[in-house]
Scaffold this motif. Structure first.
Motif, PDB file in Angstrom:
ATOM      1  N   LEU A   1       0.806  -1.223   0.000  1.00 24.07           N
ATOM      2  CA  LEU A   1       0.000   0.000   0.000  1.00 24.07           C
ATOM      3  C   LEU A   1       0.840   1.274   0.000  1.00 24.07           C
ATOM      4  CD1 LEU A   1      -2.740  -1.006   2.630  1.00 24.07           C
ATOM      5  CD2 LEU A   1      -2.834  -1.218   0.129  1.00 24.07           C
TER       6      LEU A   1
ATOM      7  N   HIS B   1       1.133   3.479  -3.177  1.00 25.68           N
ATOM      8  CA  HIS B   1      -0.090   4.219  -3.483  1.00 25.68           C
ATOM      9  C   HIS B   1      -0.169   5.485  -2.623  1.00 25.68           C
ATOM     10  CE1 HIS B   1      -4.144   4.632  -5.062  1.00 25.68           C
ATOM     11  NE2 HIS B   1      -4.514   4.995  -3.854  1.00 25.68           N
TER      12      HIS B   1
ATOM     13  N   LEU C   1       1.210  -1.182   9.598  1.00 21.11           N
ATOM     14  CA  LEU C   1       0.531  -2.463   9.841  1.00 21.11           C
ATOM     15  C   LEU C   1       0.574  -3.350   8.594  1.00 21.11           C
ATOM     16  CD1 LEU C   1      -1.340  -4.394  11.314  1.00 21.11           C
ATOM     17  CD2 LEU C   1      -3.114  -2.670  11.252  1.00 21.11           C
ATOM     18  N   ASP C   2       0.659  -2.727   7.431  1.00 27.04           N
ATOM     19  CA  ASP C   2       0.727  -3.462   6.159  1.00 27.04           C
ATOM     20  C   ASP C   2       2.152  -3.957   5.877  1.00 27.04           C
ATOM     21  OD1 ASP C   2      -0.590  -4.370   3.717  1.00 27.04           O
ATOM     22  OD2 ASP C   2       0.547  -2.813   2.667  1.00 27.04           O
TER      23      ASP C   2
ATOM     24  N   VAL D   1      -1.592   9.836  -2.684  1.00 23.96           N
ATOM     25  CA  VAL D   1      -2.264  10.441  -1.530  1.00 23.96           C
ATOM     26  C   VAL D   1      -1.516  11.664  -0.995  1.00 23.96           C
ATOM     27  CG1 VAL D   1      -3.164  10.033   0.786  1.00 23.96           C
ATOM     28  CG2 VAL D   1      -3.246   8.186  -0.912  1.00 23.96           C
TER      29      VAL D   1
ATOM     30  N   HIS E   1      -6.752  -5.071   8.222  1.00 25.00           N
ATOM     31  CA  HIS E   1      -6.782  -4.168   9.384  1.00 25.00           C
ATOM     32  C   HIS E   1      -6.152  -2.818   9.055  1.00 25.00           C
ATOM     33  CE1 HIS E   1      -8.621  -7.005  12.123  1.00 25.00           C
ATOM     34  NE2 HIS E   1      -7.951  -7.931  11.460  1.00 25.00           N
ATOM     35  N   ALA E   2      -5.235  -2.805   8.084  1.00 22.11           N
ATOM     36  CA  ALA E   2      -4.640  -1.533   7.653  1.00 22.11           C
ATOM     37  C   ALA E   2      -5.690  -0.659   6.966  1.00 22.11           C
ATOM     38  CB  ALA E   2      -3.455  -1.790   6.718  1.00 22.11           C
TER      39      ALA E   2
ATOM     40  N   ARG F   1      -3.052 -12.181  -4.985  1.00 25.39           N
ATOM     41  CA  ARG F   1      -3.028 -13.027  -3.785  1.00 25.39           C
ATOM     42  C   ARG F   1      -3.993 -14.205  -3.911  1.00 25.39           C
ATOM     43  NH1 ARG F   1      -2.518  -8.651   1.260  1.00 25.39           N
ATOM     44  NH2 ARG F   1      -0.387  -8.050   0.709  1.00 25.39           N
TER      45      ARG F   1
ATOM     46  N   ALA G   1      -8.378   5.831   1.311  1.00 29.09           N
ATOM     47  CA  ALA G   1      -7.638   6.112   0.077  1.00 29.09           C
ATOM     48  C   ALA G   1      -6.863   4.882  -0.377  1.00 29.09           C
ATOM     49  CB  ALA G   1      -6.679   7.289   0.306  1.00 29.09           C
ATOM     50  N   LEU G   2      -6.681   3.924   0.514  1.00 32.10           N
ATOM     51  CA  LEU G   2      -5.856   2.758   0.178  1.00 32.10           C
ATOM     52  C   LEU G   2      -6.672   1.570  -0.323  1.00 32.10           C
ATOM     53  CD1 LEU G   2      -3.386   2.789   3.228  1.00 32.10           C
ATOM     54  CD2 LEU G   2      -3.067   3.832   0.974  1.00 32.10           C
TER      55      LEU G   2
ATOM     56  N   HIS H   1      -6.611   0.544  -4.045  1.00 34.02           N
ATOM     57  CA  HIS H   1      -5.350  -0.078  -4.458  1.00 34.02           C
ATOM     58  C   HIS H   1      -5.331  -1.555  -4.065  1.00 34.02           C
ATOM     59  CE1 HIS H   1      -1.161  -0.032  -5.721  1.00 34.02           C
ATOM     60  NE2 HIS H   1      -0.898  -0.764  -4.661  1.00 34.02           N
ATOM     61  N   ARG H   2      -5.795  -1.844  -2.853  1.00 33.73           N
ATOM     62  CA  ARG H   2      -5.889  -3.246  -2.416  1.00 33.73           C
ATOM     63  C   ARG H   2      -6.766  -4.051  -3.370  1.00 33.73           C
ATOM     64  NH1 ARG H   2      -6.282  -7.285   1.082  1.00 33.73           N
ATOM     65  NH2 ARG H   2      -8.292  -8.222   1.552  1.00 33.73           N
TER      66      ARG H   2
ATOM     67  N   ASN I   1      -3.504   8.170  10.700  1.00 35.87           N
ATOM     68  CA  ASN I   1      -4.067   6.821  10.521  1.00 35.87           C
ATOM     69  C   ASN I   1      -3.423   6.092   9.357  1.00 35.87           C
ATOM     70  OD1 ASN I   1      -5.851   7.269  12.638  1.00 35.87           O
ATOM     71  ND2 ASN I   1      -7.447   8.076  11.289  1.00 35.87           N
ATOM     72  N   GLN I   2      -3.188   6.814   8.267  1.00 37.16           N
ATOM     73  CA  GLN I   2      -2.625   6.133   7.104  1.00 37.16           C
ATOM     74  C   GLN I   2      -1.174   5.707   7.331  1.00 37.16           C
ATOM     75  OE1 GLN I   2      -1.938   7.778   2.867  1.00 37.16           O
ATOM     76  NE2 GLN I   2      -3.916   6.765   2.862  1.00 37.16           N
TER      77      GLN I   2
ATOM     78  N   ARG J   1       2.287 -17.038   4.763  1.00 36.59           N
ATOM     79  CA  ARG J   1       2.737 -15.664   4.485  1.00 36.59           C
ATOM     80  C   ARG J   1       1.612 -14.817   3.908  1.00 36.59           C
ATOM     81  NH1 ARG J   1       8.520 -15.128   3.967  1.00 36.59           N
ATOM     82  NH2 ARG J   1       9.509 -17.128   4.439  1.00 36.59           N
TER      83      ARG J   1
ATOM     84  N   ASP K   1      -7.260   2.917   7.987  1.00 37.98           N
ATOM     85  CA  ASP K   1      -7.210   4.040   7.030  1.00 37.98           C
ATOM     86  C   ASP K   1      -8.620   4.621   6.786  1.00 37.98           C
ATOM     87  OD1 ASP K   1      -5.694   5.675   5.143  1.00 37.98           O
ATOM     88  OD2 ASP K   1      -6.672   4.542   3.544  1.00 37.98           O
TER      89      ASP K   1
ATOM     90  N   LYS L   1      -0.230 -11.598   5.698  1.00 40.08           N
ATOM     91  CA  LYS L   1      -0.194 -10.311   4.998  1.00 40.08           C
ATOM     92  C   LYS L   1      -1.597  -9.789   4.750  1.00 40.08           C
ATOM     93  CE  LYS L   1       2.578 -11.197   1.330  1.00 40.08           C
ATOM     94  NZ  LYS L   1       3.556 -10.976   0.237  1.00 40.08           N
TER      95      LYS L   1
ATOM     96  N   VAL M   1      -3.826  -5.679  -5.392  1.00 39.07           N
ATOM     97  CA  VAL M   1      -3.258  -6.638  -4.442  1.00 39.07           C
ATOM     98  C   VAL M   1      -4.040  -7.956  -4.419  1.00 39.07           C
ATOM     99  CG1 VAL M   1      -2.598  -7.029  -2.042  1.00 39.07           C
ATOM    100  CG2 VAL M   1      -2.381  -4.729  -3.030  1.00 39.07           C
TER     101      VAL M   1
ATOM    102  N   ALA N   1      -1.457   2.698   9.196  1.00 37.26           N
ATOM    103  CA  ALA N   1      -1.986   1.643   8.309  1.00 37.26           C
ATOM    104  C   ALA N   1      -0.862   1.020   7.485  1.00 37.26           C
ATOM    105  CB  ALA N   1      -3.082   2.203   7.403  1.00 37.26           C
TER     106      ALA N   1
ATOM    107  N   GLU O   1       5.646  -6.289   6.696  1.00 30.44           N
ATOM    108  CA  GLU O   1       5.870  -7.699   7.004  1.00 30.44           C
ATOM    109  C   GLU O   1       7.189  -7.888   7.764  1.00 30.44           C
ATOM    110  OE1 GLU O   1       5.630  -9.926   3.354  1.00 30.44           O
ATOM    111  OE2 GLU O   1       5.930 -11.808   4.401  1.00 30.44           O
TER     112      GLU O   1
ATOM    113  N   ASN P   1      -3.248  -8.515   7.901  1.00 31.62           N
ATOM    114  CA  ASN P   1      -2.687  -7.200   8.240  1.00 31.62           C
ATOM    115  C   ASN P   1      -3.235  -6.113   7.324  1.00 31.62           C
ATOM    116  OD1 ASN P   1      -1.099  -8.349  10.244  1.00 31.62           O
ATOM    117  ND2 ASN P   1       0.638  -8.667   8.866  1.00 31.62           N
ATOM    118  N   GLN P   2      -3.355  -6.435   6.037  1.00 29.78           N
ATOM    119  CA  GLN P   2      -3.805  -5.398   5.116  1.00 29.78           C
ATOM    120  C   GLN P   2      -5.278  -5.059   5.325  1.00 29.78           C
ATOM    121  OE1 GLN P   2      -4.060  -5.581   0.521  1.00 29.78           O
ATOM    122  NE2 GLN P   2      -2.120  -4.643   1.028  1.00 29.78           N
TER     123      GLN P   2
ATOM    124  N   ARG Q   1      -2.504  15.866  -0.232  1.00 34.88           N
ATOM    125  CA  ARG Q   1      -2.644  16.268   1.178  1.00 34.88           C
ATOM    126  C   ARG Q   1      -1.693  17.402   1.532  1.00 34.88           C
ATOM    127  NH1 ARG Q   1      -3.595  10.475   4.399  1.00 34.88           N
ATOM    128  NH2 ARG Q   1      -5.670  10.137   3.496  1.00 34.88           N
TER     129      ARG Q   1
END
Lengths: 409, 409
Positions: A223, A226, A267-268, A231, B263-264, B235, B222-223, B226-227, A260-261, B253, B268, B257, B231, A264, A270, B260-261, A235
């Motif tokens: 992420l 991006h 958290l994204d 973003v 929750h990311a 996956r 905003a993310l 993209h996911r 927050n981002q 893995r 966000d 990932k 992404v 985020a 590894e 985590n994403q 901003r």
């Protein structure tokens, strides 16, 4: 014989658009631009005295009275070498009458007036004070932007502490970093009502260092790119305009979104990086609910949280709302009276209830967070936007006549 | 006179590629495909009995013995109406000798064998059991994929509980949702060694519901785009291949990932959504350190955490490693012996120390997490990959002769 010495203090800054990721780890060139508010150095500061003397045998630096090794090729060595080069090129080479003190070794003593345990990043104010004191010592004609490029090589965010007020760090595009500089968006005097409340949060566990954490994000987060490309640029522009127009609501919204981002993308990463804990989350819940109330009244957001690479919250708010916000925070996170300092004299005696049972604004949903025990928020620091590095008098110097820190003498 | 009744049970599923966001909230069409492991209904299941009878005055449903209103136009009403339509179109209209029971009102009784307090999503198994029991009642010729499109309109992730084993939910592209279906990637028998350890985590605060949370993410993150675009598609393919090749390291893995994403992007969101708490974070730290050790030995990841819209951890692991992982978890999160059930008979008497002082593998860095008090993880459920919905005998029916739930009689 002359004594070549100068003392400077420099402020802490807390970003509202976050710096997270380097495109060049040696030059410390960031993957995105960032923007911060410089905090008042009357409250939080690093103070540094630098002295050049032909009798010194090597460059030496003491931080809070303890010698810190200047590793060859390391960040400290780079900053000192760059400052000596500037002295030579911009002063000595141009004016042969100037003393050739760039050849002398330097002794540097630095002191932070806030405890390391507070979890506030001291590297920004520290490197800014180092660069500022050397700039005064060397009587450099350089602008703060030029100096910011050197502070940046000590610690990225340090470049922003070369200015007061509201400061952008433009990422730049040149490979050598010549255009990766700090720039003042607006001075302190433009919006002096901007205050900050730092909530110092206890954490059981030491988090990932920002230096290693941000590179792991660069390498593994799907992420981050991006964020960088799509973003942050928008901003940066929007929040600069909000500052110029003193539009607190927009300033607050972008500040919170960007905090927050940043967390985020951490958290994204590894393996994932967490900096906020349950106390941080509860403070966010309080601010969100507090803003919900004021939005309902058509007043816009009145508080903006932001979190760096740790669990501490910094809440930005206009002066007129700080008292209410402080009371709210204290209602959920009781403080020991003896440890609370009313630094800015906002609170008359007894006007802040330090151990209230949820003394919250009318209409506030108390259930958004639980009430914590004393110590969950272990300190509150109330400060505001401040000015850039200051030249201090020799009376305030940290080095004794023998060239060692006064604290060691 | 015939009694038209059928009883079915359906399993819980836990996603490894997360569903978060709808492109159509009425039809429940997702913004991205997802993939899950169906868990063994010997341990966790919803059981549902459906009966059609000309004497019933209205459609009625009881969940765990308590009547649940079937709101007109709501999700329950939609699923029941769709099943009646299928009965009419695929059975009654084609064979006039079939009884026209699609005109009868239905009574439905459903029961979850796990407490709601466990924080496990019961809507997936619940809607799958509802749809399966009606499919048996109506003797539908429909495939599980066709049924999955109906369960999907009850609760998105329910569509995946129509299959056992490893199940993809293809997002589809048609506006009417005809191609937004579940599909089996591999049956349970392909990789029966896939086990799961559910750590039931206490939380002081009720989190945001996933229904409202995911739409806030769609509107404000905003993310997320993209996911969705860049992404998830890759996956989905990689983890499907990992499952087909029984490559646990890759499976783990991607699973971690993607958790985590998810929750990311929740973080966000505006205002941010947090589902994990300090206990969740500590479990992640244990799994990361456990995997670091096995990676060091060249064994690849041996455990994979994943978190849904709550603080509970689900740890996927191969059967051979579950005992070691359970011991590790219990070392940091002590359990009351009387509440621990060795469901799969993995542990001989005394072979698991339920209150160990950090009984960890050799080389494990104990400092990655603090040791919590009893109750922080309030339960452990050990289960494994399982099969799809089952038809049960009438003996196991939940409705009494009078058409009311047996528990009410």
């Amino acid at each position: 014989m002359s004594i070549y010495q100068a003392t400077a203090s420099a402020p802490v800054n807390i970003a509202v658009i976050k710096y997270w990721g380097k495109r060049d780890t040696k030059l410390i060139l960031p993957t995105n631009s960032s923007l911060s508010v410089t905090l008042d150095q009357d409250h939080l500061r690093s103070t540094t005295t630098s002295r050049a003397d032909p009798s010194f045998e090597r460059d030496q630096l003491w931080l809070n009275g303890k010698e810190d090794e200047i590793k060859p090729g390391g960040r400290l060595a780079t900053c000192i070498a760059e400052m000596k080069r500037l002295r030579k090129e911009t002063v000595e080479d141009k004016n042969p009458e100037e003393p050739k003190i760039s050849d002398y070794k330097v002794h540097i003593a630095s002191y932070n007036n806030f405890p390391t345990a507070a979890g506030l990043a001291s590297s920004a104010s520290g490197f800014a004070a180092l660069v500022a004191s050397l700039a005064y010592l060397y009587a450099l004609p350089s602008s703060p932007s030029v100096l910011s490029a050197i502070a940046r090589q000590g610690s990225g965010s340090a470049c922003r502490s070369l200015f007061g007020g509201f400061v952008a760090w433009d990422m730049g595009s040149q490979p050598n970093g010549a255009d990766s500089l700090a720039r003042q968006v607006a001075p302190q005097s433009h919006w002096p009502e901007m205050h900050a409340l730092i909530c110092v949060v206890s954490d059981a566990k030491k988090g990932t260092s920002s230096t290693s954490g941000m590179q792991r994000t660069v390498e593994t987060s799907a992420l981050l790119q991006h964020r960088i490309t799509h973003v942050v640029p928008e901003r940066m522009e929007s929040i600069s305009n909000a500052i110029l127009q003193k539009d607190f609501d927009t300033f607050a919204r972008i500040t919170m979104k960007d905090s927050n981002q940043f967390h985020a993308v951490a958290l994204d990463t590894e393996p994932p990086i967490f900096y906020m804990n349950d106390v941080s989350r509860a403070i966010i819940a309080l601010v969100v609910e507090y803003n919900r109330l004021s939005l309902e009244k058509g007043q816009g957001c009145k508080a903006a949280y932001t979190y760096d690479a740790g669990p501490n919250a910094v809440i930005y708010a206009l002066k007129e709302n700080v008292k209410e916000i402080m009371q709210l925070v204290v209602s959920y996170f009781p403080q020991k009276p003896e440890e609370f300092k009313d630094v800015l004299g906002l609170f008359g005696e007894g006007s802040l209830d330090l151990n209230a049972q949820a003394k919250v604004p009318v209409g506030f949903n108390e259930a958004v967070a639980q009430r914590f025990e004393i110590g969950a928020v272990k300190g509150l620091i109330h400060t505001r936007v401040g000015d850039g590095p200051r030249k201090l008098s020799d009376d305030e110097g940290l080095l004794a006549a023998n060239g060692l820190p006064k604290t060691l003498v």
